[in-house]
Design a protein around this motif. Structure first.
Motif, PDB file in Angstrom:
ATOM      1  N   ALA A 160       0.601  -0.913   0.383  1.00 52.07           N
ATOM      2  CA  ALA A 160       0.612   0.222  -0.270  1.00 52.07           C
ATOM      3  C   ALA A 160       1.004   1.399  -0.128  1.00 52.07           C
ATOM      4  O   ALA A 160       0.988   2.097  -0.878  1.00 52.07           O
ATOM      5  CB  ALA A 160      -1.094   0.197   1.127  1.00 52.07           C
ATOM      6  N   ALA A 161       1.915   1.070   1.113  1.00 59.00           N
ATOM      7  CA  ALA A 161       2.668   2.464   0.606  1.00 59.00           C
ATOM      8  C   ALA A 161       3.647   2.413  -0.487  1.00 59.00           C
ATOM      9  O   ALA A 161       4.095   3.977  -0.909  1.00 59.00           O
ATOM     10  CB  ALA A 161       3.795   1.836   2.317  1.00 59.00           C
ATOM     11  N   ALA A 162       4.272   1.527  -1.078  1.00 61.85           N
ATOM     12  CA  ALA A 162       4.587   1.158  -2.328  1.00 61.85           C
ATOM     13  C   ALA A 162       3.680   2.359  -3.524  1.00 61.85           C
ATOM     14  O   ALA A 162       3.818   3.513  -4.516  1.00 61.85           O
ATOM     15  CB  ALA A 162       5.494   0.098  -2.817  1.00 61.85           C
ATOM     16  N   GLN A 163       2.350   1.290  -3.545  1.00 57.52           N
ATOM     17  CA  GLN A 163       1.118   2.751  -4.080  1.00 57.52           C
ATOM     18  C   GLN A 163       0.906   4.300  -4.627  1.00 57.52           C
ATOM     19  O   GLN A 163       1.087   4.457  -4.835  1.00 57.52           O
ATOM     20  CB  GLN A 163      -0.315   1.955  -4.825  1.00 57.52           C
ATOM     21  N   GLU A 164       1.201   4.392  -2.810  1.00 56.83           N
ATOM     22  CA  GLU A 164       0.867   5.736  -2.389  1.00 56.83           C
ATOM     23  C   GLU A 164       1.734   6.465  -3.023  1.00 56.83           C
ATOM     24  O   GLU A 164       1.786   7.667  -3.776  1.00 56.83           O
ATOM     25  CB  GLU A 164       1.254   5.774  -0.823  1.00 56.83           C
ATOM     26  N   ARG A 165       3.900   6.013  -2.511  1.00 56.63           N
ATOM     27  CA  ARG A 165       4.477   6.800  -3.285  1.00 56.63           C
ATOM     28  C   ARG A 165       4.570   6.377  -4.935  1.00 56.63           C
ATOM     29  O   ARG A 165       4.745   7.942  -4.857  1.00 56.63           O
ATOM     30  CB  ARG A 165       5.856   5.421  -2.775  1.00 56.63           C
ATOM     31  N   GLU A 166       4.260   5.289  -5.391  1.00 56.04           N
ATOM     32  CA  GLU A 166       3.682   6.306  -7.372  1.00 56.04           C
ATOM     33  C   GLU A 166       3.328   7.881  -7.542  1.00 56.04           C
ATOM     34  O   GLU A 166       3.606   7.760  -8.524  1.00 56.04           O
ATOM     35  CB  GLU A 166       3.568   4.688  -7.880  1.00 56.04           C
ATOM     36  N   SER A 167       1.862   7.760  -6.684  1.00 51.31           N
ATOM     37  CA  SER A 167       0.742   7.865  -7.000  1.00 51.31           C
ATOM     38  C   SER A 167       1.470   9.778  -6.274  1.00 51.31           C
ATOM     39  O   SER A 167       1.672  10.875  -7.481  1.00 51.31           O
ATOM     40  CB  SER A 167      -0.599   8.490  -6.333  1.00 51.31           C
ATOM     41  N   LEU A 168       2.380   9.606  -5.369  1.00 49.82           N
ATOM     42  CA  LEU A 168       3.042  11.241  -5.711  1.00 49.82           C
ATOM     43  C   LEU A 168       3.674  11.303  -6.412  1.00 49.82           C
ATOM     44  O   LEU A 168       3.901  12.546  -6.325  1.00 49.82           O
ATOM     45  CB  LEU A 168       3.328  11.107  -3.393  1.00 49.82           C
ATOM     46  N   GLU A 169       4.654  10.352  -6.584  1.00 50.96           N
ATOM     47  CA  GLU A 169       5.989  10.615  -7.593  1.00 50.96           C
ATOM     48  C   GLU A 169       5.323  10.744  -8.476  1.00 50.96           C
ATOM     49  O   GLU A 169       6.072  12.050  -9.555  1.00 50.96           O
ATOM     50  CB  GLU A 169       6.447   9.727  -7.995  1.00 50.96           C
ATOM     51  N   LEU A 170       4.029   9.944  -9.754  1.00 55.04           N
ATOM     52  CA  LEU A 170       3.324  11.304 -10.374  1.00 55.04           C
ATOM     53  C   LEU A 170       2.679  12.660 -10.183  1.00 55.04           C
ATOM     54  O   LEU A 170       3.226  13.123 -10.791  1.00 55.04           O
ATOM     55  CB  LEU A 170       2.717   9.958 -10.647  1.00 55.04           C
ATOM     56  N   GLU A 171       2.287  13.244  -8.892  1.00 56.12           N
ATOM     57  CA  GLU A 171       2.274  14.433  -8.525  1.00 56.12           C
ATOM     58  C   GLU A 171       3.824  15.288  -8.673  1.00 56.12           C
ATOM     59  O   GLU A 171       3.405  16.068  -9.171  1.00 56.12           O
ATOM     60  CB  GLU A 171       1.661  14.049  -7.806  1.00 56.12           C
ATOM     61  N   TRP A 172       3.781  14.733  -8.513  1.00 57.69           N
ATOM     62  CA  TRP A 172       5.476  15.804  -7.959  1.00 57.69           C
ATOM     63  C   TRP A 172       5.652  15.793  -9.708  1.00 57.69           C
ATOM     64  O   TRP A 172       6.342  17.057  -9.876  1.00 57.69           O
ATOM     65  CB  TRP A 172       7.006  15.220  -7.367  1.00 57.69           C
ATOM     66  N   LEU A 173       6.241  14.965 -10.489  1.00 57.48           N
ATOM     67  CA  LEU A 173       6.386  14.835 -11.922  1.00 57.48           C
ATOM     68  C   LEU A 173       5.674  15.798 -12.857  1.00 57.48           C
ATOM     69  O   LEU A 173       6.567  16.375 -13.593  1.00 57.48           O
ATOM     70  CB  LEU A 173       6.655  13.769 -12.163  1.00 57.48           C
ATOM     71  N   GLU A 174       4.515  15.750 -12.152  1.00 55.39           N
ATOM     72  CA  GLU A 174       3.384  16.469 -12.795  1.00 55.39           C
ATOM     73  C   GLU A 174       3.326  18.065 -12.505  1.00 55.39           C
ATOM     74  O   GLU A 174       3.715  19.276 -13.333  1.00 55.39           O
ATOM     75  CB  GLU A 174       2.285  16.682 -12.423  1.00 55.39           C
ATOM     76  N   ALA A 175       4.168  18.615 -11.464  1.00 58.49           N
ATOM     77  CA  ALA A 175       4.095  19.793 -11.033  1.00 58.49           C
ATOM     78  C   ALA A 175       5.884  19.812 -11.705  1.00 58.49           C
ATOM     79  O   ALA A 175       5.710  20.921 -12.538  1.00 58.49           O
ATOM     80  CB  ALA A 175       4.614  19.497  -9.119  1.00 58.49           C
ATOM     81  N   ALA A 176       7.225  19.640 -11.449  1.00 55.20           N
ATOM     82  CA  ALA A 176       7.747  19.522 -11.957  1.00 55.20           C
ATOM     83  C   ALA A 176       8.104  19.936 -13.450  1.00 55.20           C
ATOM     84  O   ALA A 176       9.086  20.944 -13.916  1.00 55.20           O
ATOM     85  CB  ALA A 176       9.260  18.563 -12.198  1.00 55.20           C
ATOM     86  N   ASP A 177       7.107  19.802 -13.942  1.00 50.74           N
ATOM     87  CA  ASP A 177       7.212  20.129 -15.574  1.00 50.74           C
ATOM     88  C   ASP A 177       6.694  21.661 -15.881  1.00 50.74           C
ATOM     89  O   ASP A 177       7.305  21.781 -16.680  1.00 50.74           O
ATOM     90  CB  ASP A 177       5.826  18.639 -16.101  1.00 50.74           C
ATOM     91  N   VAL A 178       5.156  21.640 -14.811  1.00 52.04           N
ATOM     92  CA  VAL A 178       5.077  22.790 -14.612  1.00 52.04           C
ATOM     93  C   VAL A 178       6.363  24.632 -14.110  1.00 52.04           C
ATOM     94  O   VAL A 178       6.599  25.341 -14.666  1.00 52.04           O
ATOM     95  CB  VAL A 178       3.805  23.336 -13.709  1.00 52.04           C
ATOM     96  N   VAL A 179       7.240  23.379 -13.230  1.00 54.37           N
ATOM     97  CA  VAL A 179       8.729  24.364 -12.671  1.00 54.37           C
ATOM     98  C   VAL A 179       9.579  24.243 -14.308  1.00 54.37           C
ATOM     99  O   VAL A 179      10.034  25.619 -13.705  1.00 54.37           O
ATOM    100  CB  VAL A 179       8.880  24.232 -11.433  1.00 54.37           C
ATOM    101  N   GLY A 180       9.633  22.950 -14.869  1.00 54.94           N
ATOM    102  CA  GLY A 180      10.877  23.593 -15.474  1.00 54.94           C
ATOM    103  C   GLY A 180      12.183  23.449 -14.839  1.00 54.94           C
ATOM    104  O   GLY A 180      13.465  23.265 -16.078  1.00 54.94           O
TER     105      GLY A 180
END
Length: 605
Positions: A585-605
């Motif tokens: 469950a922790a791994a699934q939560e981490r994967e979801s958060l990492e995707l959220e981080w990458l999407e934000a990072a794309d905006v920041v550049g």
């Protein structure tokens, strides 16, 4: 590795200055060495000694009789009547150089193509060329010659971001061959990191040697200071601040140097980020209000060329923007438009009522009238006390932070070097207490130590910053995002930073890169807006990234505890299954958060 050049106990004094004091070092084949140090500290002298151009006062220089050496100094003189073909290709027949991929690579990378289109053709004479074009021709000649030991003194001067990237790639590919070596003086920290596998620092007549490029050099030097028990007493040490930036900056910044990550993390464990962006933006908004400078459908034409074509751009309080672009595309013009210094052909410029603009141009002639003034007098002419990072700073204190020690503050302005005049320009600008700062190639003539001090000053400066530079490291260090001028009259956002710009330019081809200032194609559609996320969207994305990073840290703590429990209860299979499900469950939560981080990072550049 065979030794190509050796220097044993070398000593050399020029006047009263002991530039080399008992130095012993060697250059082995395959070595790529970056040389750093203060301006006037002896870097160029060291290269001239190693090249055999300067005699030692004492000591011995040895090299293999068949080893060829070429030194490209900053003062290379080309015959005005010579052609590009004669200087670069010498006596090579066309079938010789045209059939050599290495030579063609040099012509494409520095001169705009096999026919030298970027400098007017291979049969163009040197005399009418600009300083930048002459420098490219001289550099191309040195690379085509391909000596065993190639020595370059500030090779990135007059090169744009693309040129620096090409040169770094070329040198790393060509200078690792058997029997080859490279020694280069540079203040370009990105270039140093990309090219060098070891660094020499020339300081007080000594040469301190470090493994790796700039990032590894910063770590090793900080470690040496820690071992000497000075870091505890110098909490605000600039090396630690620089190291913190290197470790927290773009991932590529620290992927190449092979230094000890644990040691780096220990050194910066309690080091705050270089800037408190939230506080600086809050303070900048207080000083500037909502409106800074707005360009609305602006067009600027010089001669028959349209440099800005219906550009709309809104500068926000506290925004930090880096500007890159091909030579002649209008970067300096853009700064002058933002500063309200040149007329518009069409469109409108709006400025907030509290805006105070300061513009650092590439000219230093503004100091000519102050030739007989002392440095401190030239600074105090603007103001004797200013505010920086929320603190009151005197003119003398600020001058000291930019390298003018107590005695040097009494020097006549007319006796200053080019780099010192540049520093004085920046000091006078900062003392004027602007809230919008426009910097046009601020790194010209500045050494690495001074650049680090300048970046430290800008970290605590609250206002809107727009900086034009070919120094990729500086752009990533002081700006939160970058924009590009590609020669088509548009101002384009770069969510992917300088790397995205290089990809865009690479798609245009080498000749186009040299002709980047060409006017837009007649009839081409004009896009009048700066595409990409707004400053507000970028700030929101940064908040998301910070939140996600905290959540990921908590997940790592939970996972560590679960692993510990699994070790303790290795015999209880039922409990192990439950703990395994918890981990899943922790791994699934981490994967979801990492995707959220990458999407934000794309905006920041």
């Amino acid at each position: 590795m065979a030794n190509l050049i050796s220097l044993e106990r070398g000593r050399l004094a020029l006047g009263t200055a002991q530039l080399l004091d008992g130095i012993t070092l060697g250059i082995n084949e395959g070595a790529r060495i970056g040389v750093v140090g203060r301006n006037g500290g002896g870097k160029s002298t060291l290269l001239r000694v190693l090249a055999g151009e300067l005699e030692l006062d004492d000591g011995r220089l040895t090299r293999n009789s068949v080893t060829t050496v070429r030194l490209l100094s900053q003062a290379d003189v080309l015959s005005p009547s010579a052609t590009v073909r004669e200087v670069v290709l010498g006596g090579l027949a066309e079938h010789e150089w045209a059939g050599d991929p290495r030579v063609r690579d040099v012509l494409d990378g520095l001169l705009g193509g096999h026919e030298g289109e970027g400098v007017g053709g291979l049969d163009a004479t040197i005399g009418p060329m600009s300083g930048g074009e002459r420098r490219r021709v001289a550099l191309a000649a040195a690379l085509v010659e391909d000596p065993d030991v190639l020595m370059l003194d500030e090779p990135t001067n007059h090169l744009d971001v693309e040129g620096v990237a090409w040169l770094a790639d070329h040198l790393t590919r060509q200078r690792t061959a058997r029997g080859k070596a490279l020694v280069t003086i540079t203040h370009d920290r990105w270039f140093l990191d990309a090219v060098a596998d070891r660094t020499w620092e020339v300081i007080d007549g000594r040469v301190e040697q470090y493994e790796g490029g700039y990032a590894a050099y910063v770590l090793a030097k900080a470690e040496r200071q820690r071992i000497a028990a000075v870091t505890a007493e110098r909490r605000d040490n600039l090396l630690r601040k620089e190291l913190a930036w290197l470790r927290r900056g773009p991932p590529a910044r620290t992927s190449k140097p092979k230094f000890r990550i644990d040691a780096a993390n220990a050194l910066i464990a309690d080091e705050p980020p270089p800037r408190d962006d939230v506080e600086l933006v809050r303070f900048a908004s207080t000083r500037l209000g909502k409106d800074v400078v707005d360009l609305l459908d602006v067009t600027v034409t010089v001669g028959e060329r349209t440099l800005l074509d219906r550009v709309t751009w809104h500068l926000a309080p506290g925004e930090r923007v880096g500007v890159v672009g091909v030579n002649g595309a209008g970067k300096s013009t853009l700064l002058s438009v933002i500063g309200g210094e040149i007329p518009l052909d069409s469109g409108k410029r709006k400025e907030g009522v509290t805006v105070q603009v300061a513009h650092l141009s590439q000219e230093v002639r503004e100091l000519d009238r102050l030739r007989e003034h002392r440095v401190i007098e030239a600074v105090e002419e603007i103001r004797k006390v200013t505010m920086l990072d929320g603190k009151e700073v005197s003119a003398s204190q600020l001058a000291k932070r930019l390298g003018f020690s107590g005695g040097r503050q009494q020097t006549r302005v007319g006796d200053l070097s080019g780099g010192e005049r540049r520093r004085l320009q920046i000091l006078r600008l900062l003392m004027s207490e602007p809230n919008v700062l426009l910097l046009d190639e601020p790194t010209n003539d500045l050494d690495i130590e001074t650049l680090t001090q300048l970046e430290d000053l800008l970290d605590g400066w609250a206002g809107t910053l727009v900086v034009v530079s070919h120094d990729r490291y500086l752009l990533e260090r002081v700006a939160d995002h970058q924009v590009a001028l590609l020669g088509d009259g548009r101002v384009r956002q770069l969510p992917g930073g300088v790397e995205e710009y290089l990809q865009l330019r690479g798609a245009a081809g080498p000749a186009a890169a040299m002709r980047g200032s060409a006017a837009p194609t007649p009839g081409a559609a004009s896009v009048p807006v700066v595409d990409g996320p707004s400053p507000a969207e970028v700030r929101e994305a940064r908040k998301v990234m910070a939140r996600v990073e905290k959540q990921l840290a908590k997940i790592e703590e939970r996972e560590a505890k679960v692993h510990a429990q699994m070790a303790e209860q290795a015999e209880d299979h039922q409990r192990l299954r439950e703990l395994h499900e918890t981990l899943r469950a922790a791994a699934q939560e981490r994967e979801s958060l990492e995707l959220e981080w990458l999407e934000a990072a794309d905006v920041v550049g």
